[in-house]
Scaffold this active site. Structure first.
Site, short mmCIF file in Angstrom:
data_model
loop_
_atom_site.label_atom_id
_atom_site.label_comp_id
_atom_site.label_asym_id
_atom_site.label_seq_id
_atom_site.Cartn_x
_atom_site.Cartn_y
_atom_site.Cartn_z
NE ARG A 49 -28.85 26.80 11.15
CZ ARG A 49 -29.53 26.27 10.11
NH1 ARG A 49 -29.86 25.01 10.12
NH2 ARG A 49 -29.85 27.00 9.08
CE1 TYR A 102 -6.42 27.39 23.76
CE2 TYR A 102 -7.78 27.30 21.79
CZ TYR A 102 -7.47 26.84 23.05
OH TYR A 102 -8.20 25.83 23.61
CG ASP A 174 -8.47 34.68 21.57
OD1 ASP A 174 -9.01 35.07 22.63
OD2 ASP A 174 -8.37 33.48 21.25
CE LYS A 199 -10.60 28.31 27.91
NZ LYS A 199 -9.69 28.76 26.88
C1 LIG Z 1 -9.73 28.30 25.52
C2 LIG Z 1 -9.38 29.30 24.50
C3 LIG Z 1 -9.99 29.31 23.26
C4 LIG Z 1 -10.95 28.24 22.85
O1 LIG Z 1 -12.08 28.12 23.65
P1 LIG Z 1 -12.89 26.73 23.70
O2 LIG Z 1 -14.21 27.15 24.19
O3 LIG Z 1 -12.14 25.84 24.63
O4 LIG Z 1 -12.93 26.17 22.33
C5 LIG Z 1 -9.65 30.30 22.36
N1 LIG Z 1 -8.76 31.24 22.67
C6 LIG Z 1 -8.14 31.28 23.86
C7 LIG Z 1 -7.16 32.34 24.14
C8 LIG Z 1 -8.42 30.30 24.82
O5 LIG Z 1 -7.80 30.32 25.98
#
Ligand SMILES: *Cc1c(COP(=O)(O)O)cnc(C)c1O
Length: 384
Positions: A49, A102, A174, A199
């Site tokens: 893990r 977000y 973020d 992303k």
């Molecule tokens: C997509 C996204 C997230 C979350 O990512 P996931 O892998 O889809 O959970 C968090 N912050 C931002 C700015 C995003 O675009």
């Protein structure tokens, strides 16, 4: 005595490897086999893990990318945001969060933090005072997103970090939009940078993952313990896909960036468009803040169209051939979504008189001229 079938099927396992390969092996393992019983309760890695070769290499690479003290992986970007924030608060604390956060992260603050006895105040990302007016005696964390991924408002990161440092609060940023390439929040003094690796890092729309990058040992320790307590882990196959994407991140990002710039500039000249929300354009209200702190702009931006009926927006979207209609971004393919149904912030707060539909563009790695031709044809359908 010859072992029976059920026994040798289990115990005939290849030991060493033939030669090292370019990439780390994908080890699918919950269980690690230790060769010495004395090590079972030692300080080393003893359970899958906590990650194996692929996860360790992914963490090392991310650590270096953003000059982090430590990196903790999570099964998704949302899980990474939750881990980052949840690790730094306890019952009775107060959190300040940017209003354009977000959606799922915002929901985590509204639902989960409040269930933990932590209050969140949502503030205008463009507040000029570094959010000083929203502080309480018990404010412990400030959550920012650079920039908000629908409305592209950019807070004054240095201003917010300065105030937080004076007030003894930690800042979580973020950093998904810059992919850790164009912005280094930890170098600006943030305690934590979070990336949805789903992303740009992954880049191929085929894996989920998130990373919490801590800037100092004390923060990393809190994240480590919370990650353990919540049992967060990232599987080896997703980690491998994300690591593979990370190898070509700078190269891909350059192309996303150049094509997005070209398309944003083209859209800005179209009569159907009221405003282009792209940070590298000097008509963006936060352009100066972006130019001060970022080394580039990635391939995600929004446009406000001149007011048209909802049906016209649907016609426009459905007329596109190269742009997929889909949430998420950062992959090699272009995507687009109308955003109004998910906008939480009142339009009047940030767009003044511009009331038309807001469309978000993720510019992929196709040839930008083909994307422009696709958009030109579809924009024609707005006035049908
Ligand atoms: C997509 C996204 C997230 C979350 O990512 P996931 O892998 O889809 O959970 C968090 N912050 C931002 C700015 C995003 O675009």
């Amino acid at each position: 005595m010859k072992r029976k079938t059920a026994t040798w099927l289990i115990h005939r396992r290849a030991g060493g490897r033939i030669h090292p390969t370019v990439n780390p092996p994908i080890e699918r393992g919950s269980t690690l086999l230790l060769s010495d019983a004395a090590d079972l309760y030692g300080p080393g890695r003893t359970y899958g893990r906590h990650g194996l070769s692929v996860q360790a290499e992914l963490c090392d690479a991310l650590c270096e990318l953003e000059a982090a003290e430590a990196v903790h992986l999570a099964p998704s970007g949302v899980a990474a945001c939750a881990l980052a924030i949840g690790a730094l608060v306890r019952s009775g604390d107060h959190v300040i969060a940017q209003d354009s956060l977000y959606g799922p992260t915002r929901r985590f603050c509204e639902r989960r933090l409040s269930a933990m006895g932590v209050d969140t105040t949502f503030v205008d990302p463009r507040a000029a005072d570094g959010f000083a007016a929203s502080y309480r005696d018990n404010t412990k964390v400030v959550v920012l997103e650079a920039p908000g991924s629908l409305t592209f408002e950019l807070p004054d990161l240095r201003g917010a970090i300065d105030v937080a440092q004076q007030r003894g609060a930690r800042v979580v940023v973020d950093n998904t939009w810059s992919a850790g390439v164009y912005l280094k929040p930890l170098k600006l003094g943030a305690s934590v940078s979070v990336q949805a690796l789903t992303k740009y890092a992954g880049g191929h729309s085929d894996a989920f993952g998130g990373a919490v990058l801590s800037g100092d040992r004390a923060t990393a320790g809190l994240v480590e313990r919370t990650s353990q307590d919540w049992g967060l882990t990232l599987g080896p196959d997703d980690a491998y896909a994300l690591l593979k994407g990370l190898r070509t991140l700078p190269l891909r990002l350059e192309r996303h960036s150049a094509s997005a710039q070209k398309i944003a500039d083209w859209l800005a000249l179209r009569s159907e468009v009221d405003a282009v929300l792209h940070l590298s354009r000097d008509d963006h209200p936060d352009h100066a803040l972006w130019a001060r702190d970022f080394r580039g702009a990635s391939g995600l931006f929004s446009v406000i169209l001149k007011p048209v009926p909802d049906a016209a927006v649907i016609r426009f979207c459905n007329a596109l051939n190269l742009f997929g209609l889909g949430f998420s971004w950062g992959g090699y393919e272009s995507l687009l979504i109308p955003c109004d149904p998910q906008l939480r912030r009142r339009r009047g707060d940030w767009t003044n008189t511009k009331t038309g539909p807001l469309i978000r563009f993720q510019i992929g790695l196709e040839d930008p001229d083909d994307l422009i031709a696709d958009l030109e044809k579809a924009l024609g359908r707005l006035s049908d």
